[in-house]
Design an enzyme around this catalytic site. Sequence first.
Site, PDB file in Angstrom:
ATOM      1  N   LYS A  71       0.792  -1.224   0.000  1.00  0.00           N
ATOM      2  CA  LYS A  71       0.000   0.000   0.000  1.00  0.00           C
ATOM      3  C   LYS A  71       0.832   1.287   0.000  1.00  0.00           C
ATOM      4  CE  LYS A  71      -4.225  -1.765   2.140  1.00  0.00           C
ATOM      5  NZ  LYS A  71      -5.212  -1.553   3.227  1.00  0.00           N
ATOM      6  N   SER A 131      -1.195   0.219  14.150  1.00  0.00           N
ATOM      7  CA  SER A 131      -0.522   1.379  13.549  1.00  0.00           C
ATOM      8  C   SER A 131      -0.096   1.116  12.108  1.00  0.00           C
ATOM      9  CB  SER A 131       0.710   1.768  14.385  1.00  0.00           C
ATOM     10  OG  SER A 131       1.623   0.683  14.473  1.00  0.00           O
TER      11      SER A 131
END
Length: 275
Positions: A71, A131
């Site tokens: 990503k 996170s």
Amino acid sequence: MSKLSINRTTRLCMSLSARPGNFGTRFHNHLYEALGLDYVYKAFGTRDLDGAIGGIRALGIRGCAVSMPFKEVVIPMLDSLDPSAQAIGSVNTIVNSDGHLHAYNTDYIAIVRLVAETPIDREIRFLLTGSGGMAKAVASALRDNSFTNGTIVARNQATGTALADACGYGWAPELGDAQAGMLINVTPVGMEGGPEAEDLAFPKAALEAAKVVVDVVALPSETPTIRAARALGKRIVTGAEIQTVQAVEQFILYTGQTPTPEQIAAAAAFAQGRG
């Protein structure tokens, strides 16, 4: 279109992931057939991201969903970013328009939409565990929807504090006995087939004290955390809901067509093995 009707004009959409799954393939192909569109969707894994992105551009592949671990590393290979991806430095959707690769983050778009549709007090305190890329999408969507009182709970101090600082939230390495009005799990806890598949993402006391519980784990659709929150009468947002909304956004970007709510529900049920 049925699979037998694939021809030289059929447009290809795809996904890239380290561990390809079936949801996107089943969801998109179900809707292509329901709407009579000359498209086909296929999931791929790759160890050559550069080559895969070059193939998308060279072969005119219309759209590509991007999953972990690609990503963020894919960004330099693309031509432009939508604000949804620019805001968090992470993409999950590429649209190819005549060789120009423009990227979006429909995870972010989905969270923004679901938060807007769910009555939640913007002053509520929240705890968000995780996170990674999806945590960035969720935290950024909350920030951009005026949620100011939150804590990122992440064992990785570097990524945890970076995300907290980027969004203006606090950071903690562990949940401990912390409680909040909204709890958001963005970790693999509760994921089917994982080592913590039967575990709650939050202590029972925290679930009892919360008003809203969000779990981004989509498989199974009813995680232990969601089951427990539902039994306690909490307002919930499931990973299956998030997964469906982001997939619909991808479908619209690829095809320009908007399915009906009934078509979306049928495609989601089929993709989740319920149809």
